[in-house]
Scaffold this motif. Structure first.
Motif, mmCIF file in Angstrom:
data_model
loop_
_atom_site.group_PDB
_atom_site.id
_atom_site.type_symbol
_atom_site.label_atom_id
_atom_site.label_comp_id
_atom_site.label_asym_id
_atom_site.label_seq_id
_atom_site.Cartn_x
_atom_site.Cartn_y
_atom_site.Cartn_z
ATOM 1 N N TRP A 67 0.847 -1.187 0.000
ATOM 2 C CA TRP A 67 0.000 0.000 0.000
ATOM 3 C C TRP A 67 0.887 1.243 0.000
ATOM 4 N N TYR A 68 0.359 2.315 -0.567
ATOM 5 C CA TYR A 68 1.017 3.628 -0.544
ATOM 6 C C TYR A 68 2.440 3.571 -1.101
ATOM 7 N N SER A 69 2.664 2.731 -2.085
ATOM 8 C CA SER A 69 4.009 2.568 -2.665
ATOM 9 C C SER A 69 3.955 2.932 -4.146
ATOM 10 N N ASP A 70 4.690 3.942 -4.560
ATOM 11 C CA ASP A 70 4.642 4.463 -5.918
ATOM 12 C C ASP A 70 5.823 3.954 -6.751
ATOM 13 N N ASP A 71 5.626 3.983 -8.078
ATOM 14 C CA ASP A 71 6.693 3.648 -9.028
ATOM 15 C C ASP A 71 7.244 2.247 -8.766
ATOM 16 N N MET A 72 6.350 1.261 -8.870
ATOM 17 C CA MET A 72 6.715 -0.133 -8.611
ATOM 18 C C MET A 72 6.505 -0.972 -9.860
ATOM 19 N N HIS A 73 7.475 -1.851 -10.148
ATOM 20 C CA HIS A 73 7.317 -2.863 -11.196
ATOM 21 C C HIS A 73 7.455 -4.235 -10.558
ATOM 22 N N MET A 74 6.509 -5.135 -10.894
ATOM 23 C CA MET A 74 6.535 -6.509 -10.386
ATOM 24 C C MET A 74 6.435 -7.469 -11.560
ATOM 25 N N GLU A 75 7.274 -8.517 -11.538
ATOM 26 C CA GLU A 75 7.317 -9.439 -12.671
ATOM 27 C C GLU A 75 7.600 -10.857 -12.183
ATOM 28 N N ASP A 76 6.886 -11.829 -12.811
ATOM 29 C CA ASP A 76 7.111 -13.252 -12.535
ATOM 30 C C ASP A 76 6.950 -13.572 -11.048
ATOM 31 N N CYS A 77 5.857 -13.111 -10.474
ATOM 32 C CA CYS A 77 5.593 -13.309 -9.049
ATOM 33 C C CYS A 77 4.273 -14.042 -8.846
ATOM 34 N N VAL A 78 4.120 -14.656 -7.677
ATOM 35 C CA VAL A 78 2.880 -15.302 -7.260
ATOM 36 C C VAL A 78 2.435 -14.675 -5.950
ATOM 37 N N ILE A 79 1.158 -14.278 -5.902
ATOM 38 C CA ILE A 79 0.582 -13.623 -4.729
ATOM 39 C C ILE A 79 -0.562 -14.487 -4.210
ATOM 40 N N ASN A 80 -0.462 -14.898 -2.942
ATOM 41 C CA ASN A 80 -1.530 -15.688 -2.335
ATOM 42 C C ASN A 80 -2.208 -14.974 -1.168
ATOM 43 N N GLY A 81 -1.893 -13.707 -0.958
ATOM 44 C CA GLY A 81 -2.524 -12.932 0.103
ATOM 45 C C GLY A 81 -3.566 -11.977 -0.460
ATOM 46 N N PRO A 82 -4.563 -11.584 0.334
ATOM 47 C CA PRO A 82 -5.620 -10.681 -0.138
ATOM 48 C C PRO A 82 -5.259 -9.213 0.061
ATOM 49 N N LYS A 83 -6.038 -8.359 -0.551
ATOM 50 C CA LYS A 83 -6.013 -6.907 -0.336
ATOM 51 C C LYS A 83 -4.661 -6.283 -0.678
ATOM 52 N N PHE A 84 -4.121 -6.694 -1.810
ATOM 53 C CA PHE A 84 -2.862 -6.127 -2.294
ATOM 54 C C PHE A 84 -3.111 -4.819 -3.043
ATOM 55 N N PHE A 85 -2.113 -3.985 -3.103
ATOM 56 C CA PHE A 85 -2.055 -2.807 -3.976
ATOM 57 C C PHE A 85 -3.189 -1.813 -3.681
ATOM 58 N N ARG A 86 -2.907 -0.849 -2.825
ATOM 59 C CA ARG A 86 -3.881 0.187 -2.488
ATOM 60 C C ARG A 86 -3.225 1.569 -2.540
ATOM 61 N N GLU A 87 -3.947 2.531 -3.051
ATOM 62 C CA GLU A 87 -3.551 3.943 -3.014
ATOM 63 C C GLU A 87 -2.117 4.129 -3.519
ATOM 64 N N MET A 88 -1.912 3.780 -4.788
ATOM 65 C CA MET A 88 -0.579 3.820 -5.381
ATOM 66 C C MET A 88 -0.595 4.586 -6.699
ATOM 67 N N LYS A 89 0.592 5.009 -7.124
ATOM 68 C CA LYS A 89 0.771 5.642 -8.426
ATOM 69 C C LYS A 89 1.861 4.900 -9.194
ATOM 70 N N ASN A 90 1.581 4.664 -10.481
ATOM 71 C CA ASN A 90 2.567 4.076 -11.394
ATOM 72 C C ASN A 90 2.989 2.680 -10.938
ATOM 73 N N LEU A 91 2.059 1.754 -11.104
ATOM 74 C CA LEU A 91 2.273 0.344 -10.770
ATOM 75 C C LEU A 91 2.166 -0.483 -12.043
ATOM 76 N N SER A 92 3.153 -1.345 -12.302
ATOM 77 C CA SER A 92 3.089 -2.234 -13.455
ATOM 78 C C SER A 92 3.356 -3.665 -13.021
ATOM 79 N N LEU A 93 2.586 -4.605 -13.605
ATOM 80 C CA LEU A 93 2.749 -6.029 -13.332
ATOM 81 C C LEU A 93 2.847 -6.783 -14.647
ATOM 82 N N LYS A 94 3.766 -7.757 -14.695
ATOM 83 C CA LYS A 94 3.930 -8.608 -15.869
ATOM 84 C C LYS A 94 4.118 -10.047 -15.403
ATOM 85 N N ASN A 95 3.331 -10.942 -15.980
ATOM 86 C CA ASN A 95 3.427 -12.363 -15.659
ATOM 87 C C ASN A 95 3.268 -12.596 -14.151
ATOM 88 N N VAL A 96 2.172 -12.080 -13.615
ATOM 89 C CA VAL A 96 1.890 -12.202 -12.183
ATOM 90 C C VAL A 96 0.567 -12.938 -12.000
#
Length: 281
Positions: free
Chosen positions: A76-105
């Motif tokens: 949360w509240y984390s700007d300018d993030m790139h995430m790639e080739d990841c697995v997420i098993n927790g809920p309520k990810f990614f809140r109140e952010m700017k410039n977020l990119s995900l690839k192969n997630v």
């Protein structure tokens, strides 16, 4: 850049206010706020177990990482993030952010994920389970999305989606300025109360789609055999290829299909009630 490798951290804020650091094969165990109030962080092959591991992080690159079910509300509240080739098993990810990119997630618990994101880019992302992802997002570009989460893209605006398969209900409610290309949209009550929703080369299924919509546009779209009572109270310009089971009380515009099973215009139709409904056959 400092590098921290093959370490285990736990407890409260173990990596608080680190800057210009690469974490490689680091494990954040049970606890809270593992990486908080940080900047310029690189994560490679890391494992996150505790709650809130990445809050208030400015500038990060996260690859080949795993987020366990206990890592709820992780980013949360984390700007300018790139995430790639990841697995997420927790809920309520990614809140109140700017410039977020995900690839192969892959997100296996998409409950209340992607809320209030300004500047979101997704490429080959999979969402499973959960409700209300993409609430109040803006400036979104998607190329490759598979989702079975419920109630996707509500109260969001300025979105472009390509090559998606979305199985849900009540999707794209109250959206503004959304275009969807070359996608499959399955589920009841698609696009109600939308403004400026445009569907191009899409296949649509589910009951009562695209009602109460304003400035709705369909180009070269197809409808499932059981897709009925479409366009009620909508202002619409629709080019439909093939058959549509039924059209009900569109407010205005023009609807053209190869064939229409039933046209319902009853005493409940709303003004101006002048929609032109045509078949090519």
């Amino acid at each position: 850049m400092e590098k921290i490798s093959n370490k285990v951290f736990g407890g409260e804020r173990p990596l608080f206010e680190i800057h210009n650091v690469e974490l490689d094969h680091v494990r954040i165990t049970f606890g809270e706020s593992g990486v908080k109030e940080c900047s310029n962080i690189v994560c490679r092959n890391c494992y996150f177990e505790g709650k809130y591991p990445l809050w208030h992080v400015k500038g990060s690159d996260i690859r080949n990482c795993y987020f366990a079910p206990g890592s709820r509300s992780a980013i949360w509240y984390s700007d300018d993030m790139h995430m790639e080739d990841c697995v997420i098993n927790g809920p309520k990810f990614f809140r109140e952010m700017k410039n977020l990119s995900l690839k192969n997630v892959t997100v296996n618990d998409a409950d209340e994920t992607f809320w209030g994101i300004d500047g979101l880019k997704l490429e080959n992302v999979v969402l499973h389970e959960g409700t209300y992802p993409f609430m109040h997002c803006r400036n979104v570009k998607v190329d490759g999305l598979v989702s079975d989460a419920k109630y996707v893209f509500q109260y969001s605006r300025d979105i472009e989606i390509r090559n998606a398969k979305i199985d849900t209900k009540d999707s794209f409610w109250e959206v503004d300025n959304v275009t969807v290309y070359d996608s499959e949209l399955n589920g009841e009550f698609l696009g109600w109360h939308s403004r400026g929703l445009r569907l191009v080369n899409c296949h649509i299924s589910g009951e009562q789609p695209l009602c109460y919509a304003k400035d709705l546009v369909l180009e070269n779209c197809t409808f499932d055999a059981e897709c009925d009572r479409a366009f009620e109270y909508s202002t619409v310009q629709a080019d439909i290829r093939g058959h549509i089971k039924s059209v009900k009380n569109p407010a205005s515009g023009r609807i053209v299909a190869d064939s229409i099973g039933e046209i319902i215009l009853d005493e409940n139709i709303k003004k101006p009630a002048d929609c032109e409904i045509l078949t090519r056959a």
